[in-house]
Design an enzyme around this catalytic site. Structure first.
Site, PDB file in Angstrom:
ATOM      1  N   TYR A 146       0.801  -1.221   0.000  1.00  0.00           N
ATOM      2  CA  TYR A 146       0.000   0.000   0.000  1.00  0.00           C
ATOM      3  C   TYR A 146       0.842   1.283   0.000  1.00  0.00           C
ATOM      4  O   TYR A 146       0.513   2.237  -0.719  1.00  0.00           O
ATOM      5  CB  TYR A 146      -0.994  -0.014   1.155  1.00  0.00           C
ATOM      6  CG  TYR A 146      -2.225  -0.836   0.845  1.00  0.00           C
ATOM      7  CD1 TYR A 146      -3.324  -0.258   0.233  1.00  0.00           C
ATOM      8  CD2 TYR A 146      -2.268  -2.193   1.132  1.00  0.00           C
ATOM      9  CE1 TYR A 146      -4.450  -1.010  -0.084  1.00  0.00           C
ATOM     10  CE2 TYR A 146      -3.384  -2.962   0.820  1.00  0.00           C
ATOM     11  CZ  TYR A 146      -4.463  -2.366   0.215  1.00  0.00           C
ATOM     12  OH  TYR A 146      -5.570  -3.119  -0.098  1.00  0.00           O
TER      13      TYR A 146
ATOM     14  N   GLU B 164      -8.924  -6.895   4.412  1.00  0.00           N
ATOM     15  CA  GLU B 164      -8.154  -7.990   3.816  1.00  0.00           C
ATOM     16  C   GLU B 164      -7.468  -8.841   4.873  1.00  0.00           C
ATOM     17  O   GLU B 164      -7.349 -10.062   4.700  1.00  0.00           O
ATOM     18  CB  GLU B 164      -7.146  -7.406   2.826  1.00  0.00           C
ATOM     19  CG  GLU B 164      -7.825  -6.848   1.579  1.00  0.00           C
ATOM     20  CD  GLU B 164      -6.980  -5.851   0.812  1.00  0.00           C
ATOM     21  OE1 GLU B 164      -5.752  -5.791   1.072  1.00  0.00           O
ATOM     22  OE2 GLU B 164      -7.541  -5.137  -0.049  1.00  0.00           O
TER      23      GLU B 164
END
Length: 412
Positions: A95, A137
């Site tokens: 990310y 997630e």
């Protein structure tokens, strides 16, 4: 945490994203892959070349920006993206890389219009979205690995059966090499395969719908051979699909991820209409098998569109299920009929699916509609459902490849 001023700035930049979103995301991917070529092991390069991945990211960013002050509206988008990320093994450490290059692309494309205040606001907005996605997630990864029969990452499976279903579709039946029982899946979900084609520089990950009901011992996927586009016969066909068709056989091993996907048969008593075009039949077939195996009394209509009998996969399976279960009806459309395609035997209707020819087959009551196929097919089905005044809560669809439109999120 976004400040009120930053939230206002993000929402004010929605028009700029609409005007430049795809350009920004193209710059983003080019910059990120140049700095981190290892990420080419995750992303499908074919979707980069066609621009589908860039359009998908642009649509997602637009939906997020438009609803940043109403995060509850993003549930559908977050869930679908999270399933795809988990199937690709996107991890928390990815990310910050994405954030760095996305902000860099915004600055490059917008130029002087990308003021420090705008970039700071978008950095905060991206950080908030990353935290949401990582949290969702993390729970999905844990659930997949810790369920009975589950596993982390990609696990070796062996091809125990291969069947040519049509001229362009082949089924692979996969069994885990370690012999452990398999976790169940929701009819409509997909498997991810991690494949390195001989001579290839990177691994490739592809998703293929499960095409049978859960049995605890094997998974079956059905793969369409992706040919070179007719308008450019010198362009390559699908790298992985052709490899699976031509080079992978019984006894070979493939790396497989736990099932994923938010497209799934709902637990209800409503009538069911399953509509598919081409290889879109695969998740519909899984749903049909599940409905038949569960001895459901729900009225089911199975609608399929194919070019003709040689492109019509699973005809005998669907016919057998319809004959064995009085609540299941089927109707088949052929669009390119030849003298070999017999009406009443191979197909029921000629031409594209249209409301006028479909309406006589539809079950009574407030049916749920599930549909999957090429983009043109899904758009046509959406038009039919609009004319039938079917509300969004009774529509369920799957898009093969990156989702190009999160408009339902914007109007939720």
């Amino acid at each position: 945490m976004l400040t009120p001023d930053q939230l206002s700035i993000v929402k004010a930049t929605v028009p700029a994203l609409e005007a430049h979103g795809e350009t920004i995301t193209r710059h983003f991917y080019a910059s990120m892959f140049a700095a981190h070529p290892e990420l080419l092991n995750i992303f499908n390069p074919a979707n980069q070349k066609t621009g589908k991945q860039a359009r998908s990211l642009a649509a997602s960013v637009l939906a997020y920006a438009a609803n940043i002050d109403h995060p509850e509206r993003l549930g559908g988008m977050v869930g679908r993206i999270a399933h795809k990320h988990v199937s690709l093994e996107v991890l928390p450490e990815h990310y910050p890389i994405v954030g760095e290059h996305l902000l860099g692309a915004i600055a490059t494309v917008l130029g002087d219009a990308a003021t420090p205040e705008i970039l700071d606001a978008w950095a905060a907005a991206y950080g908030q979205l990353a935290d949401i996605m990582i949290g969702v997630e993390r729970g999905m990864y844990a659930g997949a690995a810790q369920q009975p029969g589950g596993w982390p990452g990609f696990k070796p499976f062996r091809v125990v059966k291969k069947v040519q279903e049509s001229r362009v579709i082949a089924s692979l039946v996969l069994a885990p090499v370690d012999g452990q029982p398999l976790p169940p899946f929701q009819p409509g979900q997909y498997l991810s395969l991690q494949v390195r084609v001989p001579g290839g520089e990177t691994t490739q990950i592809r998703q293929y719908s499960l095409s049978d009901a859960p049995n605890g011992q094997t998974y079956r996927i059905s793969v369409k051979r992706e040919l070179a586009p007719e308008h450019d016969p010198f362009a390559p066909g699908g790298l992985i699909s052709n490899h699976l068709h031509d080079d992978v056989g019984v006894g070979d091993e493939l790396l497989v991820h736990t099932p994923a996907g938010d497209f799934a048969l709902q637990d209800s008593d409503r009538p069911v209409v399953l509509l598919s075009g081409g290889v879109g039949i695969t998740p519909m077939l899984s749903m049909l098998h599940a409905l038949a195996a569960g001895n459901s009394e729900r009225p089911v209509l199975f609608v399929h569109a194919a070019l003709g009998r040689w492109h019509h996969a699973f005809r005998d399976q669907v016919n057998a299920l319809a004959q064995a279960h009085p609540n299941i009806r089927k109707v088949v459309y052929y669009t390119d009929v030849t003298d070999e395609d017999l009406a009443g035997e191979h197909h029921d209707e000629t031409g594209l699916i249209r409301l006028e020819t479909l309406r006589p087959y539809l079950p009574a009551g407030e049916a749920e509609f599930y549909y999957c196929g090429p983009e043109g097919f899904t758009r046509a089905v959406e038009g039919i459902l609009d004319r039938l005044h079917v509300p969004a809560e009774r529509r369920f669809t799957e898009t093969f490849g990156p989702s190009q439109d999160f408009a339902p999120v914007l109007t939720a």
